[in-house]
Motif scaffolding. Structure first.
Motif, short mmCIF file in Angstrom:
data_model
loop_
_atom_site.label_atom_id
_atom_site.label_comp_id
_atom_site.label_asym_id
_atom_site.label_seq_id
_atom_site.Cartn_x
_atom_site.Cartn_y
_atom_site.Cartn_z
N GLU A 26 0.83 -1.19 0.00
CA GLU A 26 0.00 0.00 0.00
C GLU A 26 0.88 1.26 0.00
N PRO A 27 0.26 2.44 -0.14
CA PRO A 27 1.07 3.67 -0.27
C PRO A 27 1.94 4.00 0.95
N PHE A 28 1.59 3.46 2.12
CA PHE A 28 2.39 3.75 3.30
C PHE A 28 2.75 2.46 4.03
N ALA A 29 3.95 2.44 4.58
CA ALA A 29 4.37 1.38 5.50
C ALA A 29 4.20 1.91 6.91
N LEU A 30 3.79 1.05 7.83
CA LEU A 30 3.50 1.42 9.21
C LEU A 30 4.58 0.87 10.14
N ARG A 31 5.04 1.71 11.07
CA ARG A 31 5.99 1.27 12.09
C ARG A 31 5.61 1.92 13.43
N SER A 32 6.24 1.47 14.48
CA SER A 32 6.06 2.08 15.79
C SER A 32 7.43 2.40 16.38
N TYR A 49 6.75 -3.16 14.44
CA TYR A 49 5.59 -3.09 13.56
C TYR A 49 4.68 -1.93 13.96
N GLY A 50 3.84 -1.51 13.00
CA GLY A 50 2.92 -0.41 13.28
C GLY A 50 1.46 -0.77 13.08
N ASP A 51 1.17 -2.06 12.83
CA ASP A 51 -0.23 -2.48 12.69
C ASP A 51 -0.97 -2.23 13.99
N ILE A 105 4.38 -12.64 22.19
CA ILE A 105 5.16 -12.21 23.35
C ILE A 105 6.58 -11.84 22.93
N ALA A 106 7.19 -12.67 22.06
CA ALA A 106 8.55 -12.39 21.60
C ALA A 106 8.62 -11.07 20.85
N SER A 107 7.62 -10.78 20.02
CA SER A 107 7.61 -9.55 19.22
C SER A 107 7.49 -8.32 20.10
N VAL A 108 6.58 -8.36 21.06
CA VAL A 108 6.39 -7.20 21.93
C VAL A 108 7.61 -7.03 22.84
N TYR A 109 8.10 -8.14 23.38
CA TYR A 109 9.30 -8.06 24.23
C TYR A 109 10.48 -7.47 23.47
N SER A 110 10.65 -7.86 22.22
CA SER A 110 11.78 -7.39 21.43
C SER A 110 11.81 -5.88 21.33
N HIS A 316 16.33 -11.55 7.94
CA HIS A 316 15.15 -11.13 7.20
C HIS A 316 14.89 -9.64 7.42
N SER A 317 14.19 -9.04 6.48
CA SER A 317 13.84 -7.63 6.60
C SER A 317 12.40 -7.41 6.18
N ASN A 318 11.77 -6.46 6.84
CA ASN A 318 10.50 -5.91 6.38
C ASN A 318 10.72 -4.41 6.26
N SER A 319 9.74 -3.68 5.78
CA SER A 319 9.89 -2.23 5.66
C SER A 319 10.26 -1.65 7.03
N HIS A 320 11.36 -0.90 7.09
CA HIS A 320 11.84 -0.44 8.39
C HIS A 320 12.52 0.91 8.27
N LEU A 321 12.80 1.50 9.43
CA LEU A 321 13.49 2.78 9.51
C LEU A 321 14.84 2.58 10.22
N GLY A 322 15.47 3.69 10.59
CA GLY A 322 16.85 3.63 11.04
C GLY A 322 17.07 3.00 12.39
N ILE A 323 16.08 3.05 13.29
CA ILE A 323 16.26 2.42 14.60
C ILE A 323 16.41 0.92 14.42
#
Length: 418
Positions: A26-32, A49-51, A105-110, A316-323
């Motif tokens: 889609e036109p935008f990728a979401l992150r947090s 992730y930003g979902d 749990i692993a994703s949120v902890y990370s 592996h990579s997904n759409s991401h930023l510098g952090i």
């Protein structure tokens, strides 16, 4: 050093119409972005992730973090586990394997582990790579991550990359990316077009870039039979073949006859998957990802497990930023067994939330930052703009399938389609 406050900021940034087995971006990728604000003015940064489904799980944990010591990572994991209990963040786009309670749990902890380690590094005056045991390498290699793509989003002007649907256009995309970033290996996201067409693309890349290791990842879009045919026809061309077909059983059937290793970030996505996959000899390379493997230290634990069974390791990579890029660089640099060039979506983003200059690609590699923590600084104005884009864009999840149906109304996801 205790946490005195936490700020969670959902952000969005422009993403081109990149094709894959599940549809189109889609036109935008979401992150947090999370900021752990600690005593003595120390701030630790994390990104994930930003979902909305993921953000909802993260927000449940936020009230429990005040007063927690950022050096107490086992205690942090206990907090996340206690709060989330049976929560499951669904993998709606279907490209990184199914989600489960343990993976949620692993994703949120990370997210919080990376921010805690960034804070630790600032407090101690040492880079995160030192907290992970020190450098196995001074720079981390990445691969050019190519996509077939449409020329523009719906009702928009053509983007700067243009349409890429032919082998010739694919070579042009690769040349532009390699000229700018110096990548020395190449990965193609497949599963979007007919397998023969994508094999023609790989052959064109092999001719245009001799000596560059090549990979293709169709995200399980092929049957076992098609996967075996592709493996045979591209023998001696591919460095590895990533997730050609669904599931451990299917991968094992292909691996039994394929000459090149099979890689995965779909059928081995949590520690529970390792025993059945390795016992079946289904994979030769695991693609780690600290965002869903449980953070930086668990990525290193995964590495030692892979090394013990003579299984390679990449990232592996997904759409991401510098952090996220900074976290990837630190953990890859501190992990000797991670010898394959890592994936990155970095060339596809045009903005960031960190101050420029800390992370630069030279010769396809990023030098490990020497500054404390992750070695980066948040740009408050850029973060505010990215949050405004999140609010304005109206997206709350990644949905490649529905967006693709606006281009092709009859589209169905390509899992084992060919």
């Amino acid at each position: 050093m205790k946490i005195v406050g936490v700020v969670l900021t959902p952000v969005a940034f422009s993403d081109p119409p990149l094709l894959n087995a599940m549809g189109v971006h889609e036109p935008f990728a979401l992150r947090s972005v999370v900021e752990l604000r600690c005593e003595d003015g120390v701030v630790g940064l994390g990104e994930s992730y930003g979902d909305l489904a993921f953000l909802d799980q993260v927000r449940k944990v936020l009230p429990e973090l005040a007063g927690h010591d950022v050096f107490d990572l086992p205690g942090l994991r206990r907090i996340v586990t206690r709060v989330l209990g049976g929560a499951v963040f669904a993998d709606e786009h279907g490209l990184t394997g199914g989600f489960s309670v343990s993976k949620t749990i692993a994703s949120v902890y990370s997210l919080f582990e990376v921010a805690s380690m960034d804070a630790q590094g600032h407090y101690l005056g040492r880079p995160v790579v030192d907290l992970l045991g020190g450098r196995a390498r001074d720079e981390v290699d990445f691969s050019a991550y190519l996509f077939y793509k449409y020329g523009s989003h719906l009702n928009a002007e053509q983007d700067v990359w243009g349409e890429v649907l032919t082998p010739e256009a694919l070579v042009g995309e690769a040349k532009r990316m390699i000229d700018r970033y110096g990548f020395k290996s190449i990965k193609l996201k497949g599963g979007a077009l007919e397998p023969d067409h994508e094999m023609d693309g790989i052959r064109a890349l092999a001719e245009a870039f001799p000596g560059h290791p090549l990979r293709i990842d169709p995200n399980a879009a092929w049957t076992v039979e098609t996967s075996l045919r592709v493996a045979k026809e591209l023998e001696g061309v591919l460095e590895y073949l990533e997730d050609p077909t669904p599931g451990i059983d299917g991968m094992a059937k292909v691996a039994e006859q394929a000459s090149m290793p099979l890689a995965t970030n779909m059928c081995v996505v949590r520690f529970e998957d390792i025993e059945p996959a390795f016992r079946a000899r289904a994979v030769g390379v695991v693609l780690s990802d600290h965002h869903f493997w449980g953070g930086l230290r668990d990525t290193q634990a995964l590495s030692k497990t892979c090394e013990a069974f003579d299984v390679g390791l990449s990232m592996h990579s997904n759409s991401h930023l510098g952090i996220s890029l900074a976290a990837m660089v630190h953990v890859a640099a501190a992990t000797p067994h991670l010898t394959y060039a890592c994936d990155t979506h970095w060339p596809w983003r045009s903005v960031d939330v960190i101050a420029p200059g800390a992370l630069e690609f030279r010769g396809g590699a990023v030098a490990v930052p020497d500054k404390p923590g992750l070695g980066i600084e948040l740009d408050p104005d850029a973060l505010a703009r990215a949050h405004e884009d999140y609010v304005r864009c109206g997206q709350t999840k990644r949905d490649d399938v529905t967006y693709m149906r606006k281009f092709v109304p009859s589209f169905e996801p390509n899992t084992a389609r060919w």
